[in-house]
Design a protein around this motif. Sequence first.
Motif, PDB file in Angstrom:
ATOM      1  N   ALA A  73      14.772  20.235  23.078  1.00  0.00           N
ATOM      2  CA  ALA A  73      14.568  19.631  21.755  1.00  0.00           C
ATOM      3  C   ALA A  73      13.810  18.312  21.865  1.00  0.00           C
ATOM      4  CB  ALA A  73      15.919  19.413  21.075  1.00  0.00           C
ATOM      5  N   ILE A  74      14.178  17.478  22.831  1.00  0.00           N
ATOM      6  CA  ILE A  74      13.494  16.199  23.029  1.00  0.00           C
ATOM      7  C   ILE A  74      12.060  16.435  23.493  1.00  0.00           C
ATOM      8  CG2 ILE A  74      13.488  14.041  24.366  1.00  0.00           C
ATOM      9  CD1 ILE A  74      16.606  14.424  24.569  1.00  0.00           C
ATOM     10  N   ALA A  75      11.886  17.390  24.404  1.00  0.00           N
ATOM     11  CA  ALA A  75      10.554  17.697  24.929  1.00  0.00           C
ATOM     12  C   ALA A  75       9.612  18.178  23.832  1.00  0.00           C
ATOM     13  CB  ALA A  75      10.658  18.746  26.028  1.00  0.00           C
ATOM     14  N   LEU A  76      10.106  19.011  22.931  1.00  0.00           N
ATOM     15  CA  LEU A  76       9.267  19.508  21.837  1.00  0.00           C
ATOM     16  C   LEU A  76       8.861  18.379  20.892  1.00  0.00           C
ATOM     17  CD1 LEU A  76      11.070  22.897  21.045  1.00  0.00           C
ATOM     18  CD2 LEU A  76       8.862  22.574  22.201  1.00  0.00           C
ATOM     19  N   GLU A  77       9.779  17.435  20.664  1.00  0.00           N
ATOM     20  CA  GLU A  77       9.442  16.271  19.838  1.00  0.00           C
ATOM     21  C   GLU A  77       8.343  15.446  20.516  1.00  0.00           C
ATOM     22  OE1 GLU A  77      10.461  15.478  16.903  1.00  0.00           O
ATOM     23  OE2 GLU A  77      12.326  16.561  16.565  1.00  0.00           O
ATOM     24  N   LEU A  78       8.471  15.242  21.816  1.00  0.00           N
ATOM     25  CA  LEU A  78       7.485  14.467  22.561  1.00  0.00           C
ATOM     26  C   LEU A  78       6.136  15.170  22.558  1.00  0.00           C
ATOM     27  CD1 LEU A  78       6.670  12.105  24.359  1.00  0.00           C
ATOM     28  CD2 LEU A  78       7.708  13.308  26.303  1.00  0.00           C
ATOM     29  N   GLN A  80       4.994  17.184  20.310  1.00  0.00           N
ATOM     30  CA  GLN A  80       4.420  17.068  18.972  1.00  0.00           C
ATOM     31  C   GLN A  80       3.784  15.700  18.760  1.00  0.00           C
ATOM     32  OE1 GLN A  80       7.113  17.419  15.505  1.00  0.00           O
ATOM     33  NE2 GLN A  80       5.702  18.993  14.754  1.00  0.00           N
ATOM     34  N   LEU A  81       4.441  14.659  19.226  1.00  0.00           N
ATOM     35  CA  LEU A  81       3.871  13.317  19.112  1.00  0.00           C
ATOM     36  C   LEU A  81       2.555  13.200  19.875  1.00  0.00           C
ATOM     37  CD1 LEU A  81       7.018  11.033  19.407  1.00  0.00           C
ATOM     38  CD2 LEU A  81       5.443  11.111  17.477  1.00  0.00           C
ATOM     39  N   MET A  82       2.492  13.777  21.052  1.00  0.00           N
ATOM     40  CA  MET A  82       1.243  13.756  21.812  1.00  0.00           C
ATOM     41  C   MET A  82       0.136  14.482  21.047  1.00  0.00           C
ATOM     42  SD  MET A  82       1.696  11.986  24.575  1.00  0.00           S
ATOM     43  CE  MET A  82       2.681  10.962  23.479  1.00  0.00           C
ATOM     44  N   GLY A  83       0.491  15.580  20.392  1.00  0.00           N
ATOM     45  CA  GLY A  83      -0.484  16.312  19.600  1.00  0.00           C
ATOM     46  C   GLY A  83      -1.018  15.492  18.447  1.00  0.00           C
ATOM     47  N   PHE A  84      -0.148  14.736  17.783  1.00  0.00           N
ATOM     48  CA  PHE A  84      -0.573  13.897  16.668  1.00  0.00           C
ATOM     49  C   PHE A  84      -1.549  12.810  17.132  1.00  0.00           C
ATOM     50  CE2 PHE A  84       3.754  14.919  14.657  1.00  0.00           C
ATOM     51  CZ  PHE A  84       3.234  16.067  14.056  1.00  0.00           C
TER      52      PHE A  84
END
Length: 243
Positions: A73-78, A80-84
């Motif tokens: 869950a934390i990895a997916l959030e991270l 996504q932030l990199m993608g933004f």
Amino acid sequence: MKTLRRACGKLLWVLAGLLAAGGLLFGCLDQGESAPAFARMTHQTLVIDPGHGGEDGGAVAADGATESQINLAIALELDQLMGFYGVPAVLTRSADVSIHDESAGTLREKKVSDLHNRVALINSIENATLISIHQNAAPNPRFQGIQVFYREETLSRPLAQQVQQAMVRALAPAKQRSAQRVDASVYLMEHVSCRAILVECGFLSNPEEARLLQEPAYQRKLAMVLASCYLTSGSSQEGESFV
């Protein structure tokens, strides 16, 4: 209309996350530093490794929550932030699975194969920085706090120290710890060739932290601190810089 409302709600969350990450980002900067030039990071790759997965659930909280799911869950959030931010990122896994070879039969064989495959994937990526995400556990439920480990002194230790200080400042000011050299028994960290840190985000054996670590809002905060420190850190190649 429902679809539009969901899309608008997602967009608002994205904007809120970016603003929050921006605030944390500037908290990672030393006084006198300028804002980071994100566009210069496109030649670097962040490898995000959610520890464990599949049959190997890792540590388990009293309520049955598994480390592997929280790590993911934390990895997916991270990610996504990199993608933004338009920064290249690679996940070693994007679901709660093990990435072992099909020939692996026993749980031990699967864990060994999974680690070997993670190392091979990470080492195949040029100009990489590894952030391996984990959760801690201890026999004494009173233990709590965030602990960051690093692979080697020259490139990995400065990033580990930056993340440790930022995590303490943003999320756990009462739990003072310093970044530590990872134990040689941690196969993944000892066999990757890039800048690498391992982040133990908290203790699943501590009831209060176990509850926090399962909250999506807290998982986002952890990801935001990791993102902000990575975006303001030096390059994975000595002599280069992201800022």
